[in-house]
Design an enzyme around this catalytic site. Structure first.
Site, PDB file in Angstrom:
ATOM      1  N   HIS A  15      -3.869 -15.828   3.403  1.00  0.00           N
ATOM      2  CA  HIS A  15      -2.570 -16.162   2.827  1.00  0.00           C
ATOM      3  C   HIS A  15      -1.476 -16.011   3.876  1.00  0.00           C
ATOM      4  O   HIS A  15      -1.688 -15.490   4.967  1.00  0.00           O
ATOM      5  CB  HIS A  15      -2.259 -15.339   1.559  1.00  0.00           C
ATOM      6  CG  HIS A  15      -1.880 -13.917   1.798  1.00  0.00           C
ATOM      7  ND1 HIS A  15      -1.308 -13.134   0.822  1.00  0.00           N
ATOM      8  CD2 HIS A  15      -1.972 -13.119   2.889  1.00  0.00           C
ATOM      9  CE1 HIS A  15      -1.075 -11.928   1.302  1.00  0.00           C
ATOM     10  NE2 HIS A  15      -1.468 -11.890   2.540  1.00  0.00           N
ATOM     11  N   CYS A  34       3.626 -10.868   8.182  1.00  0.00           N
ATOM     12  CA  CYS A  34       2.898 -11.571   7.110  1.00  0.00           C
ATOM     13  C   CYS A  34       3.445 -12.973   6.872  1.00  0.00           C
ATOM     14  O   CYS A  34       2.819 -13.770   6.163  1.00  0.00           O
ATOM     15  CB  CYS A  34       2.965 -10.771   5.811  1.00  0.00           C
ATOM     16  SG  CYS A  34       2.125  -9.191   5.910  1.00  0.00           S
ATOM     17  N   HIS A  40      -2.995 -15.089   7.615  1.00  0.00           N
ATOM     18  CA  HIS A  40      -3.927 -14.012   7.956  1.00  0.00           C
ATOM     19  C   HIS A  40      -4.821 -13.760   6.745  1.00  0.00           C
ATOM     20  O   HIS A  40      -4.556 -14.275   5.666  1.00  0.00           O
ATOM     21  CB  HIS A  40      -3.161 -12.744   8.356  1.00  0.00           C
ATOM     22  CG  HIS A  40      -2.282 -12.225   7.269  1.00  0.00           C
ATOM     23  ND1 HIS A  40      -1.025 -12.724   7.027  1.00  0.00           N
ATOM     24  CD2 HIS A  40      -2.504 -11.298   6.315  1.00  0.00           C
ATOM     25  CE1 HIS A  40      -0.495 -12.107   5.988  1.00  0.00           C
ATOM     26  NE2 HIS A  40      -1.365 -11.237   5.527  1.00  0.00           N
ATOM     27  N   HIS A  42      -7.419 -11.231   4.173  1.00  0.00           N
ATOM     28  CA  HIS A  42      -7.676  -9.920   3.592  1.00  0.00           C
ATOM     29  C   HIS A  42      -9.034  -9.952   2.904  1.00  0.00           C
ATOM     30  O   HIS A  42      -9.474 -11.007   2.434  1.00  0.00           O
ATOM     31  CB  HIS A  42      -6.648  -9.568   2.507  1.00  0.00           C
ATOM     32  CG  HIS A  42      -5.271  -9.356   3.018  1.00  0.00           C
ATOM     33  ND1 HIS A  42      -4.906  -8.229   3.709  1.00  0.00           N
ATOM     34  CD2 HIS A  42      -4.165 -10.126   2.936  1.00  0.00           C
ATOM     35  CE1 HIS A  42      -3.620  -8.312   4.027  1.00  0.00           C
ATOM     36  NE2 HIS A  42      -3.142  -9.459   3.579  1.00  0.00           N
ATOM     37  N   ASP A  80     -12.644 -17.025  -3.209  1.00  0.00           N
ATOM     38  CA  ASP A  80     -13.298 -16.571  -1.985  1.00  0.00           C
ATOM     39  C   ASP A  80     -13.258 -17.639  -0.895  1.00  0.00           C
ATOM     40  O   ASP A  80     -13.587 -18.802  -1.142  1.00  0.00           O
ATOM     41  CB  ASP A  80     -14.749 -16.193  -2.275  1.00  0.00           C
ATOM     42  CG  ASP A  80     -15.398 -15.530  -1.072  1.00  0.00           C
ATOM     43  OD1 ASP A  80     -14.876 -14.499  -0.605  1.00  0.00           O
ATOM     44  OD2 ASP A  80     -16.420 -16.066  -0.596  1.00  0.00           O
ATOM     45  N   HIS A  81     -12.830 -17.207   0.284  1.00  0.00           N
ATOM     46  CA  HIS A  81     -12.704 -18.077   1.460  1.00  0.00           C
ATOM     47  C   HIS A  81     -11.725 -19.235   1.247  1.00  0.00           C
ATOM     48  O   HIS A  81     -11.858 -20.288   1.879  1.00  0.00           O
ATOM     49  CB  HIS A  81     -14.070 -18.579   1.943  1.00  0.00           C
ATOM     50  CG  HIS A  81     -14.812 -17.513   2.706  1.00  0.00           C
ATOM     51  ND1 HIS A  81     -15.323 -16.393   2.097  1.00  0.00           N
ATOM     52  CD2 HIS A  81     -15.087 -17.389   4.014  1.00  0.00           C
ATOM     53  CE1 HIS A  81     -15.902 -15.628   3.017  1.00  0.00           C
ATOM     54  NE2 HIS A  81     -15.767 -16.204   4.192  1.00  0.00           N
ATOM     55  N   GLU A 127      -5.388  -5.270  -1.290  1.00  0.00           N
ATOM     56  CA  GLU A 127      -5.635  -6.125  -0.135  1.00  0.00           C
ATOM     57  C   GLU A 127      -5.967  -5.292   1.093  1.00  0.00           C
ATOM     58  O   GLU A 127      -6.173  -5.849   2.164  1.00  0.00           O
ATOM     59  CB  GLU A 127      -4.470  -7.097   0.115  1.00  0.00           C
ATOM     60  CG  GLU A 127      -3.168  -6.448   0.385  1.00  0.00           C
ATOM     61  CD  GLU A 127      -2.026  -7.452   0.625  1.00  0.00           C
ATOM     62  OE1 GLU A 127      -2.124  -8.635   0.250  1.00  0.00           O
ATOM     63  OE2 GLU A 127      -1.030  -7.008   1.210  1.00  0.00           O
TER      64      GLU A 127
HETATM   65 NI    NI Z   1      -1.329 -10.232   3.748  1.00  0.00          NI
END
Ligand code: NI
Length: 138
Positions: A15, A34, A40, A42, A80-81, A127
């Site tokens: 995200h 961020c 990036h 998590h 996911d992913h 996260e």
């Molecule tokens: Ni983040």
């Protein structure tokens, strides 16, 4: 007597905390690194607690395998992913903070659990190992 059952599921996703209505500078002021354009990732941990009546025949409020399958279908398979800013229809138009993701997952899961005569009473989304948000539902 009310019983609760809690189960967790992990998913990996990317995200970027970025509000398109703001300038890059304002985004950096609010979200720091961020907000950088590359985004990036998590490894998220979602934990849900459901409560409901005990089935006297099974001795359970829900089979934990059923709960696992619901979380796989409604959460893991969709998130996911994925790029949470762009790939997930029910997150569109939101800054994908833990709070916003948690709220949308709660809204998504409530009717699914209700169909099993269960109430979603708590949902947490982490996260990292160091912070998470919790929604306590009435
Ligand atoms: Ni983040």
């Amino acid at each position: 007597m009310t019983f609760s059952l809690t189960r967790s599921i992990r998913f990996c996703a990317a995200h970027r905390l970025f509000n398109p209505a703001w300038s890059d500078e304002e985004n950096f002021r609010v979200f720091g690194k961020c907000s950088l354009p590359g985004g990036h990732g998590h490894t998220y941990l979602l934990t849900v607690t459901v409560s409901g009546p005990l089935d006297p025949h099974s001795g359970m409020i829900i089979n934990v395998a059923t709960l696992r399958d619901i979380l796989r279908r409604e959460v893991f398979d969709l998130l996911d992913h994925r790029d949470l800013n762009h790939d997930v229809p029910f997150l569109q138009g939101l800054v994908p903070t833990m709070e916003n993701i948690a709220q949308k997952l709660a809204e998504r899961l409530q009717p699914v659990f209700a169909a099993h005569q269960l109430t979603l009473t708590r949902l947490s989304l982490a996260e990292s190992d160091h912070h998470y948000v919790t929604i306590d539902l009435p």
